[in-house]
Design a protein around this motif. Structure first.
Motif, PDB file in Angstrom:
ATOM      1  N   GLU A  52      37.014  41.012  33.722  1.00  0.00           N
ATOM      2  CA  GLU A  52      38.205  40.319  33.251  1.00  0.00           C
ATOM      3  C   GLU A  52      38.768  39.376  34.306  1.00  0.00           C
ATOM      4  O   GLU A  52      38.706  39.651  35.508  1.00  0.00           O
ATOM      5  N   VAL A 105      45.521  39.606  30.938  1.00  0.00           N
ATOM      6  CA  VAL A 105      44.143  39.138  30.782  1.00  0.00           C
ATOM      7  C   VAL A 105      44.160  37.736  30.180  1.00  0.00           C
ATOM      8  O   VAL A 105      44.757  37.512  29.125  1.00  0.00           O
ATOM      9  N   CYS A 126      37.399  35.887  30.786  1.00  0.00           N
ATOM     10  CA  CYS A 126      36.329  36.716  31.331  1.00  0.00           C
ATOM     11  C   CYS A 126      35.568  35.928  32.394  1.00  0.00           C
ATOM     12  O   CYS A 126      35.523  34.704  32.364  1.00  0.00           O
TER      13      CYS A 126
END
Length: 373
Positions: free
Chosen positions: A216, A224, A227
């Motif tokens: 993450e 978040v 990625c």
């Protein structure tokens, strides 16, 4: 045939070509030596054969002999294995510093000695001076090309046998000298980046040795936002390659890497080139190397660089006498000081030495240390 007095490291570039020309014209007895430091990996990106041909052509033009040595095994064990291990640990190493210490001023120096030479010469932009029985490494006259940062691991034994013929010349003069002499490398582009990667994409190259491990991307407060393919592919302050476009709930400002949590495989990002999470005023190092053999004092003021071509930064250095490590306090906050890179110390034009950066007081780094304690 008598042994040459000086062996010039011929890289196939314009700088080493002109270094050899200047020494020859000064009446020195010289020969060239081409070092192969990276074995061709079949990618088509290795330019060693092109560089070798150029080195041979230059030596032919100058009328000097040339020798060849393959140091690729020594480079792998002395430089590249360390490079990969540092990236795997989440740090950002500087292979040029290690290459100078382990290859160019160790194995190359030994090869020159075996050929009967008293000294070596390279096309580095730096100067050497002797003062009161001590050899000093000085910045190049052309500050924009100064390479003393990469040479700070050298010591008295190496400097006493090294010549830097380009140390007093601006790069524009070097090109002019090469053109007037008809050297085949006169218009050759300077090499940039890490030599064994060439023009390849860095992430693609590194993935051959450090397989992707997705995780993450988080903001400093834990949200978040995306990625990543592996924290070791990124370095502090990096903007490129994050592939973070418009993130809902955030403005359109660019994102930067501000921290790496290797244990949790989290890449920490923030918006703005001057994010407070990239700022630090203090660093701690691994054991330092001193060009003169010893530090000037247990504590002293000087200037420092934490990356190549950075402006000089005033600082105070304190030495742990038991370990030889440094604590350096900067007068002004520094951006993106990166563990694994080198901090190099200067007194005016004199390079005192340096060390690998181990840690800083940047906010996220400090938070991770406290969490692990």
């Amino acid at each position: 045939m008598s042994a040459p007095g000086v062996i010039v490291g011929m890289s196939g570039g314009v700088d080493s070509s002109v270094a050899a020309l200047l020494l020859r014209d000064a009446g020195q007895s010289i020969a060239g030596l081409f070092m192969q430091n990276w074995a061709d990996d079949g990618s088509g990106e290795c330019r060693a054969e092109d560089d070798r041909r150029d080195a041979v052509a230059v030596c032919g033009r100058l009328g000097i002999p040339i020798h060849f040595r393959d140091f690729s095994a020594e480079y792998w064990s002395g430089v590249f294995e360390h490079f990969v291990a540092e990236y795997a640990a989440g740090r950002t190493p500087n292979p040029d510093v290690l290459c100078n210490r382990e290859i160019k001023f160790k194995h190359f120096l030994d090869a020159a000695r075996d050929l009967g030479a008293e000294r070596i010469a390279t096309g580095h932009y730096a100067r050497v001076a002797q003062d009161g029985g001590q050899w000093r490494l000085l910045r190049a006259a052309d500050r924009s090309k100064d390479q003393s940062y990469f040479l700070h691991q050298l010591g008295q034994a190496q400097l006493s046998r090294t010549l830097f013929p380009l140390g007093d010349l601006p790069k524009t003069d070097v090109r002019d000298i090469a053109r007037k002499a008809g050297l085949p490398t006169a218009e050759k582009k300077d090499s940039t980046g890490i030599c064994f990667i060439g023009e390849r994409d860095f992430r693609s190259f590194l993935s051959q040795y450090l397989p992707a491990r997705e995780g993450e991307m988080r903001t400093p407060d834990g949200r978040v936002v995306g990625c990543h393919p592996g924290v070791f592919y990124f370095t502090l302050g990096q903007r490129e390659g994050l592939q973070l476009g418009g993130v809902r709930g955030f403005d359109a400002a660019p994102w930067y890497v501000v921290g790496k949590d290797v244990e949790r495989n989290v890449l920490v990002v923030d918006q703005g080139a001057d994010s407070p999470y990239l700022q630090s005023t203090r660093l701690w190092s691994e054991p330092a190397h001193w060009i003169g053999g010893a530090p000037p004092a247990r504590s002293f003021d000087c200037t420092a660089q934490t990356r190549y071509r950075q402006p000089e930064e005033p600082c105070q250095v304190s030495i742990d006498e038991s370990s030889g490590t440094l604590e350096i306090a900067f007068r002004n906050p520094q951006r993106a000081v990166t563990p694994g890179q080198s901090v190099v110390l200067y007194d005016g034009d004199t390079c005192l030495g340096g060390a690998v950066i181990a840690a800083t007081d940047a906010p996220l780094e400090r938070r991770l240390r406290e969490a692990a304690a």
